[in-house]
Scaffold this active site. Structure first.
Site, PDB file in Angstrom:
ATOM      1  N   CYS A   1       7.094  33.871  86.536  1.00 19.99           N
ATOM      2  CA  CYS A   1       6.429  34.010  87.838  1.00 19.99           C
ATOM      3  C   CYS A   1       7.167  33.342  88.999  1.00 19.99           C
ATOM      4  O   CYS A   1       8.099  33.906  89.552  1.00 19.99           O
ATOM      5  CB  CYS A   1       4.996  33.482  87.733  1.00 19.99           C
TER       6      CYS A   1
ATOM      7  N   LYS B   1       8.931  26.955  82.472  1.00 17.83           N
ATOM      8  CA  LYS B   1       8.943  27.351  83.883  1.00 17.83           C
ATOM      9  C   LYS B   1       9.514  26.227  84.743  1.00 17.83           C
ATOM     10  O   LYS B   1       9.081  25.076  84.653  1.00 17.83           O
ATOM     11  CB  LYS B   1       7.509  27.691  84.310  1.00 17.83           C
TER      12      LYS B   1
ATOM     13  N   GLU C   1       2.526  35.982  81.714  1.00 14.17           N
ATOM     14  CA  GLU C   1       2.466  34.526  81.770  1.00 14.17           C
ATOM     15  C   GLU C   1       1.120  34.048  81.224  1.00 14.17           C
ATOM     16  O   GLU C   1       0.073  34.606  81.524  1.00 14.17           O
ATOM     17  CB  GLU C   1       2.615  34.079  83.225  1.00 14.17           C
TER      18      GLU C   1
END
Length: 441
Positions: free
Chosen positions: A161, A125, A49
């Site tokens: 994540c 995300k 990330e």
């Protein structure tokens, strides 16, 4: 859904230690590792990330010039894959093209899939954490859709994540990907280290793989960034919750997994067990890495540590030597009116054993001069010291260390431990003085 990553997919896991904001260095490393992975015959190389810009970027994500600079580097990297067989996945900061005012975040925390000279797809995300050390919802706009990439006969689900840490959220990106018959999940992360985090991640991933019935490839950042540490420990877990591959803790590197084989060796040049054998070693390794990266990424070359003869300063000095080398560390003992001979002799012995430069700088004359100025007799003060007098000793030592810091270009490493800071058993502007509290969190 396939229970394994098979069909001959060879994966390079780029467990990278980026520097926040250093686009030239980060890009150079990404390009070099793509080239190395291609030479090793990997089909896919996966970076963590925000690998392109480093993590966390905080309010840099709201600076249009910073975001635009990253997009230019991303295009360079995409162009680099032209004529190559390998595909690359990496994290970056994408522009929020729907922002209608300055009140809206200007960017997304994003993932790019690069292949054959172009950006094949971009994923934003969806779950943005705002607890503990995270402030992502302040700086980023959340994505609104899942993404799947067909690759080598597989449907690869893309996540970043927090997307897999979904317990506290109504949105469930993994559930949405499961409905789309995803074969396996790719998760790029910048997940900070804390004691016990490896076990927590293992439980989380095992629960997901068993529940949804697909493998997960988890690629995590490694390294220190100011007060945050990242432990790496990238891994591949199959649909039954078994770890097929685990990269080392606290170690940057390019590691390989051959999905066409039943073992974890694949393209590996050596086995990749978890290198951390126990909790104490784990915490120590994390602190050494954190000190090393704090110095390197902030441009410091040398350290100075005030040595008291006690355990805390001895531990900090030892960590500093392991992180920087004995030639970069200086120990200073500063005996005062309340110091025993044994304390500074112990400090001297420690310095000899560590092989570091050592200096004795007595503060007694400064202490006496200050007390006389305040109308106090030093001899009386030594027999009946007040709180102010005892704290004066610590503050004079802090002043000595900060003078050395400025005079010799050394960063002062504070030696107070976390319990002392939590309980207030320390002196403001005294033993709290310094640039980095190594064991004080």
């Amino acid at each position: 859904m396939n229970p394994t990553i098979s069909n001959g997919v060879k994966i390079a896991i780029a467990q990278m230690n980026p520097t926040v904001g250093d686009y030239p260095a980060n890009t150079a490393k990404i390009l070099r590792w793509i080239g190395e992975a291609e030479e090793k015959g990997a089909d896919l190389v996966v970076f963590p990330e925000a690998a392109l810009c480093g993590y966390p970027v905080w309010d840099l994500a709201n600076k249009k010039a910073f975001v635009e600079a990253g997009l230019k580097e991303l295009k360079r990297i995409a162009a680099f894959t032209r004529g190559k067989k390998i595909a690359a996945v990496l994290g970056f900061i994408d522009k929020n093209r729907t922002a209608s005012s300055i009140l809206h975040p200007v960017s997304h925390n994003a993932l790019a899939w690069l292949e054959k000279g172009r950006i094949r797809t971009i994923y934003h995300k969806q779950l943005l954490p705002t607890y503990d050390v995270f402030l992502e919802k302040i700086f980023f706009k959340a994505g609104s859709e899942t993404k799947i990439v067909p690759f080598k006969g597989h449907k690869v689900g893309l996540t970043i994540c927090e997307d897999i840490w979904d317990k506290r959220y109504e949105e469930k990106p993994l559930a949405a990907l499961a409905k789309k018959k995803t074969d396996w999940i790719l998760n790029i992360s910048a997940s900070p280290y804390y004691r016990g985090v490896a076990e927590a991640r293992g439980r989380l991933l095992k629960g997901h793989t068993r529940h949804y019935g697909f493998p997960v490839l988890y690629v995590n950042q490694v390294g220190g960034q100011d007060d945050l540490l990242f432990d790496g420990r990238s891994l591949l877990m199959d649909a039954k919750g078994r770890v097929l591959f685990s990269a080392p803790a606290f170690e940057e590197g390019l590691f390989y997994f051959d999905g066409s084989r039943s073992s974890t060796s694949g393209l590996n040049t050596r086995p990749q067990p978890n290198t951390v054998s126990n909790e104490v070693q784990e915490v120590y390794s994390a602190l050494v890495m954190g000190v090393r990266d704090y110095f390197r990424k902030n441009g410091f070359k040398k350290a100075v540590v005030g040595l008291s003869g006690g355990i805390d300063s001895a531990l900090v000095a030892t960590i500093a030597v392991d992180a920087l080398g004995h030639g970069a560390v200086k120990g200073v003992t500063m005996p005062g009116p309340f110091s025993s001979v044994g304390s500074w002799k112990d400090s001297e012995e420690l310095a000899k054993r560590l092989g570091i430069e050592f200096e004795v700088r007595s503060i007694k004359q400064l202490y006496d001069t200050f007390l006389k100025k305040e109308g106090c007799e030093p001899q009386t003060a030594e027999s009946f010291p007040t709180l102010a007098m005892e704290n004066l000793q610590a503050r004079l030592r802090g002043m000595e260390l900060m003078f050395l810091s400025n005079d010799e270009g050394r960063l002062v490493l504070t030696t107070g431990n976390k319990s002392e800071l939590a309980m207030g058993y320390c002196t403001l502007y005294g033993d709290m003085a310094g640039g980095l509290a190594v064991i004080g969190d």
